[in-house]
Design a protein around this motif. Structure first.
Motif, mmCIF file in Angstrom:
data_model
loop_
_atom_site.group_PDB
_atom_site.id
_atom_site.type_symbol
_atom_site.label_atom_id
_atom_site.label_comp_id
_atom_site.label_asym_id
_atom_site.label_seq_id
_atom_site.Cartn_x
_atom_site.Cartn_y
_atom_site.Cartn_z
ATOM 1 N N THR A 10 2.174 -0.859 0.998
ATOM 2 C CA THR A 10 3.265 0.321 0.939
ATOM 3 C C THR A 10 4.568 -0.233 0.223
ATOM 4 O OG1 THR A 10 4.460 -0.892 2.999
ATOM 5 C CG2 THR A 10 2.459 0.915 3.295
ATOM 6 N N PRO A 11 4.803 1.127 -0.275
ATOM 7 C CA PRO A 11 5.819 0.406 -1.391
ATOM 8 C C PRO A 11 7.482 0.469 -1.126
ATOM 9 C CG PRO A 11 5.472 3.290 -1.397
ATOM 10 C CD PRO A 11 4.463 1.992 -0.266
ATOM 11 N N ARG A 12 7.867 -0.180 -1.203
ATOM 12 C CA ARG A 12 9.151 -0.587 -1.180
ATOM 13 C C ARG A 12 10.702 -0.257 -1.517
ATOM 14 N NH1 ARG A 12 7.818 -6.584 -1.495
ATOM 15 N NH2 ARG A 12 8.956 -6.529 -3.011
ATOM 16 N N GLY A 13 9.570 0.505 -2.629
ATOM 17 C CA GLY A 13 11.500 1.511 -3.854
ATOM 18 C C GLY A 13 10.025 3.088 -4.063
ATOM 19 N N ARG A 14 10.110 2.920 -4.762
ATOM 20 C CA ARG A 14 9.429 4.206 -5.155
ATOM 21 C C ARG A 14 8.218 4.429 -5.687
ATOM 22 N NH1 ARG A 14 8.579 4.697 -11.409
ATOM 23 N NH2 ARG A 14 9.908 2.773 -12.646
ATOM 24 N N GLY A 15 8.008 3.324 -5.804
ATOM 25 C CA GLY A 15 6.355 2.925 -5.959
ATOM 26 C C GLY A 15 5.267 3.078 -7.030
ATOM 27 N N LEU A 16 4.285 3.184 -7.701
ATOM 28 C CA LEU A 16 3.148 2.799 -8.947
ATOM 29 C C LEU A 16 2.778 4.658 -8.828
ATOM 30 C CD1 LEU A 16 1.935 0.888 -11.077
ATOM 31 C CD2 LEU A 16 0.409 2.092 -9.568
ATOM 32 N N LYS A 17 2.479 5.108 -9.932
ATOM 33 C CA LYS A 17 2.119 6.087 -9.992
ATOM 34 C C LYS A 17 0.336 6.189 -10.469
ATOM 35 C CE LYS A 17 2.982 11.433 -11.613
ATOM 36 N NZ LYS A 17 3.594 12.265 -11.412
ATOM 37 N N HIS A 18 -0.190 6.099 -10.279
ATOM 38 C CA HIS A 18 -1.597 6.277 -10.500
ATOM 39 C C HIS A 18 -2.069 7.029 -10.819
ATOM 40 C CE1 HIS A 18 -2.989 5.300 -6.902
ATOM 41 N NE2 HIS A 18 -4.372 5.572 -7.414
ATOM 42 N N LYS A 19 -3.389 7.430 -11.507
ATOM 43 C CA LYS A 19 -4.861 7.836 -11.677
ATOM 44 C C LYS A 19 -6.179 6.750 -11.259
ATOM 45 C CE LYS A 19 -3.001 10.568 -16.075
ATOM 46 N NZ LYS A 19 -3.217 10.771 -17.816
ATOM 47 N N PRO A 20 -6.635 8.500 -10.759
ATOM 48 C CA PRO A 20 -7.525 7.943 -10.320
ATOM 49 C C PRO A 20 -8.820 6.927 -11.199
ATOM 50 C CG PRO A 20 -7.658 10.056 -9.016
ATOM 51 C CD PRO A 20 -6.676 9.547 -10.202
ATOM 52 N N GLY A 21 -9.155 5.551 -10.881
ATOM 53 C CA GLY A 21 -10.107 5.541 -11.548
ATOM 54 C C GLY A 21 -9.417 3.929 -12.532
ATOM 55 N N GLN A 22 -7.973 3.846 -12.145
ATOM 56 C CA GLN A 22 -6.650 3.216 -13.340
ATOM 57 C C GLN A 22 -6.843 1.775 -12.095
ATOM 58 O OE1 GLN A 22 -3.995 5.047 -14.045
ATOM 59 N NE2 GLN A 22 -3.654 5.106 -16.143
ATOM 60 N N PHE A 23 -7.136 0.206 -12.957
ATOM 61 C CA PHE A 23 -7.127 -0.303 -12.335
ATOM 62 C C PHE A 23 -4.444 -1.429 -12.574
ATOM 63 C CE2 PHE A 23 -7.528 -1.786 -16.802
ATOM 64 C CZ PHE A 23 -6.609 -3.073 -17.355
ATOM 65 N N ALA A 24 -4.634 -2.345 -11.793
ATOM 66 C CA ALA A 24 -3.297 -2.437 -11.830
ATOM 67 C C ALA A 24 -3.323 -4.282 -12.150
ATOM 68 C CB ALA A 24 -2.491 -2.107 -10.845
ATOM 69 N N PHE A 25 -1.989 -4.569 -12.123
ATOM 70 C CA PHE A 25 -2.341 -5.912 -12.425
ATOM 71 C C PHE A 25 -1.615 -6.535 -10.494
ATOM 72 C CE2 PHE A 25 -2.732 -6.204 -16.362
ATOM 73 C CZ PHE A 25 -3.636 -7.256 -16.429
ATOM 74 N N LEU A 26 -1.840 -7.632 -9.864
ATOM 75 C CA LEU A 26 -1.497 -7.327 -8.635
ATOM 76 C C LEU A 26 -1.151 -9.079 -8.019
ATOM 77 C CD1 LEU A 26 -0.943 -7.437 -5.059
ATOM 78 C CD2 LEU A 26 -3.357 -7.456 -4.789
ATOM 79 N N SER A 27 0.273 -9.276 -7.569
ATOM 80 C CA SER A 27 0.743 -10.562 -6.937
ATOM 81 C C SER A 27 1.189 -10.571 -5.759
ATOM 82 C CB SER A 27 1.488 -11.521 -8.054
ATOM 83 O OG SER A 27 2.812 -10.666 -8.207
ATOM 84 N N VAL A 28 1.133 -11.718 -5.062
ATOM 85 C CA VAL A 28 1.685 -11.898 -3.666
ATOM 86 C C VAL A 28 2.440 -12.542 -3.451
ATOM 87 C CG1 VAL A 28 1.297 -11.798 -0.893
ATOM 88 C CG2 VAL A 28 -0.452 -11.183 -2.884
ATOM 89 N N SER A 29 3.290 -12.580 -2.783
ATOM 90 C CA SER A 29 4.637 -13.862 -2.767
ATOM 91 C C SER A 29 3.875 -14.855 -1.557
ATOM 92 C CB SER A 29 5.823 -12.896 -1.881
ATOM 93 O OG SER A 29 6.477 -12.520 -2.907
ATOM 94 N N GLY A 30 3.585 -16.021 -1.694
ATOM 95 C CA GLY A 30 3.253 -17.223 -1.492
ATOM 96 C C GLY A 30 2.071 -17.130 -1.459
ATOM 97 N N SER A 31 1.712 -18.559 -0.642
ATOM 98 C CA SER A 31 0.222 -19.057 0.219
ATOM 99 C C SER A 31 -0.543 -19.381 -1.479
ATOM 100 C CB SER A 31 -0.327 -17.758 0.708
ATOM 101 O OG SER A 31 0.586 -18.036 1.877
ATOM 102 N N GLY A 32 -0.309 -19.656 -2.503
ATOM 103 C CA GLY A 32 -1.422 -19.734 -3.614
ATOM 104 C C GLY A 32 -1.318 -18.484 -4.149
ATOM 105 N N LEU A 33 -0.516 -17.208 -4.397
ATOM 106 C CA LEU A 33 -1.904 -16.046 -4.338
ATOM 107 C C LEU A 33 0.009 -15.157 -5.888
ATOM 108 C CD1 LEU A 33 -2.472 -14.392 -1.033
ATOM 109 C CD2 LEU A 33 -3.664 -16.071 -2.755
ATOM 110 N N SER A 34 0.673 -15.723 -5.765
ATOM 111 C CA SER A 34 1.250 -14.567 -7.022
ATOM 112 C C SER A 34 1.102 -14.772 -8.638
ATOM 113 C CB SER A 34 2.737 -15.963 -6.991
ATOM 114 O OG SER A 34 2.389 -17.501 -7.300
ATOM 115 N N GLU A 35 -0.372 -15.855 -8.401
ATOM 116 C CA GLU A 35 0.047 -15.878 -9.992
ATOM 117 C C GLU A 35 -0.818 -14.009 -9.447
ATOM 118 O OE1 GLU A 35 -2.516 -18.600 -12.380
ATOM 119 O OE2 GLU A 35 -3.816 -17.339 -11.531
ATOM 120 N N GLU A 36 -0.660 -13.449 -11.027
ATOM 121 C CA GLU A 36 -0.601 -12.116 -11.473
ATOM 122 C C GLU A 36 -2.670 -12.106 -11.672
ATOM 123 O OE1 GLU A 36 2.759 -8.926 -13.118
ATOM 124 O OE2 GLU A 36 1.099 -10.393 -14.794
ATOM 125 N N HIS A 37 -3.316 -11.215 -10.898
ATOM 126 C CA HIS A 37 -5.065 -10.643 -11.003
ATOM 127 C C HIS A 37 -5.162 -9.259 -11.139
ATOM 128 C CE1 HIS A 37 -6.357 -14.806 -10.781
ATOM 129 N NE2 HIS A 37 -5.463 -15.201 -10.650
#
Length: 447
Positions: A212-239
């Protein structure tokens, strides 16, 4: 990959010829050609560093980001070949302009050459673990900087203040600024959209995450991809991961991530509800066409993710008949079958077909053509799955009358080799065949 971008790159490499040709009247042409190769390599590497920044507008010039990754790989390989030839072909000539740092620049050029050679080979040898490759890949910019130092201070038949010198220097600076942005400035600058992990589900070998977005969030089209990173626990690297949910007004995102490597295993074990996440993008041009022409969607394994978003989006738009082939290896490997069948019940234009190889069923071009009932020439085919399967289906469908331009796919693997494994296998097969042939003729292999 867009031809316009390729033409721009080729032109950038050929422009120095305008200044090198007049020099050939008074210089050794072989040595001058060696120097041109070194200059062209710096142009390619400077552009490659810039392409790696994922700056807005790059997809407009060079094509979708998945194709840009392929371009990035081949530019690196071509630049490395040019540098190698520059080193092999003698570039020395009399009466060159240099300075007090010319000797040091010569040595640094050798360090740059061998450093880049090792790192480029590490990039295309795909059995090297991803985390080791990514760590080593960051060093390429350092060796590029050494190559730029070599150019600035080495003896050459022109000065850095002349048009040719300024031209090559501009690409060196472009590459250095791009590297500084990627390695130092970008990690410090705010980027992407802030999200919170709202839910985590484990579906067999998949981890499904809703954000869930903390701000305005990301606008996308079906089929697109994005880079995800998660704070902490060794997951902060973008994939990069495909967005498996259709666009929503509240900008809630869904990712369906399969356990395929070190990072995805950590992701499965450590991701928890309430964690902060950052999503950058969206990227890619894998999207449904407008119109009422028939469509075929082929999702193999985790390749079903873009079609989950496609199918959900059908509730909001009209389209022609759609046949979705969900290809799996076993019955338990279809976590989204129920979801897709419910959508098919609500959307009359969608037909979901499970293709289970464990039951001896295979998806073939002949079956797709037969199921379309003579509509293959009008159909658009969208594919996401293994490369070998993609190539077999595409070649077979084209032979049966489908236009190649109507077969849509993305490069599923961001990191690919250059055929070294297939070349090694070919050498092995040739060697084995030669030995067996000699044995069959009665000769000993060592003779």
């Amino acid at each position: 990959m867009r031809y316009f971008g390729l033409i721009l790159i080729a032109a950038a490499c050929l422009v120095p010829v305008v200044w090198y040709v007049p020099l050939a009247t008074s210089r050794d042409p072989i040595a001058l050609f060696s120097q041109y190769l070194g200059s062209a390599a710096l142009v390619l590497m400077g552009l490659n560093q810039f392409i790696a920044t994922r700056m807005p507008g790059l997809e407009t010039v060079f094509g979708p980001l998945d194709r840009i990754y392929v371009l990035h790989k081949w530019l690196g390989v071509i630049a490395m070949v040019a540098i190698g030839l520059h080193d092999i072909i003698d570039a020395e000539m009399n009466g060159l302009r240099g300075g007090p740092l010319a000797g040091i620049a010569e040595d640094i050029g050798e360090i740059s050459l061998y450093g880049l050679l090792i790192l480029v080979l590490a990039s295309v040898i795909t059995f090297i673990p991803y985390h080791l490759w990514k760590w080593s890949h960051r060093l390429i910019g350092i060796f590029f900087a050494l190559g730029a130092f070599h150019f600035f201070f080495i003896e050459k038949p022109f000065s850095n203040a002349e048009p040719l010198g300024l031209y090559i220097s501009a690409f060196c600076l472009l590459g250095l600024v791009s590297y500084a942005w990627m390695s130092v400035l970008r990690p410090m600058a705010p980027r992407g959209h802030g999200y919170t992990v709202a839910s985590v589900k484990h579906l067999g070998g998949l981890t499904e995450v809703e954000l869930t977005p903390r701000g305005r969030g990301l606008k996308h089209k079906p089929g697109q991809f994005a880079f995800l990173s998660v704070s902490g626990s060794g997951l902060s690297e973008e994939h990069p991961f495909t967005l498996s949910g259709a666009p929503r007004q509240d900008r809630v995102l869904r990712f369906s991530i399969k356990d395929l490597g070190d990072y995805t295993r950590r992701f499965r074990d450590r991701i928890e509800q309430g964690m902060d996440a950052t999503v950058s993008g969206p990227f890619g041009h894998f999207s449904m066409p407008s119109g009422r022409e028939p469509q075929v969607w082929v999702g193999a394994g985790i390749g079903i993710t873009p079609f989950l978003a496609f199918a959900e989006h059908l509730k909001q738009r009209e389209t022609g008949q759609v046949k979705l082939y969900y290809c799996v290896r076993e019955r338990d490997d279809i976590p989204y079958a129920v979801e897709l069948e419910k959508i098919a019940e609500a959307v009359s234009s969608l037909e979901v077909i499970i293709v289970n190889s464990a039951e001896g069923v295979r998806l073939t071009p002949e079956r797709i053509a037969a199921d379309l009932g003579g509509e293959l020439a009008r159909a658009h085919v969208f594919f996401c799955g293994p490369v070998a399967m993609r190539k077999a289906l595409k070649s077979g469908l084209v032979l049966k009358g489908m236009r190649a331009s109507r077969f849509h796919f993305e490069e599923f693997e961001m990191r690919t080799g250059i055929g070294l494994r297939r070349f090694a296998a070919w050498l092995w097969d040739r060697g084995t065949y030669a030995i067996e042939k000699r044995r069959a003729s009665g000769a000993h292999p060592a003779e």
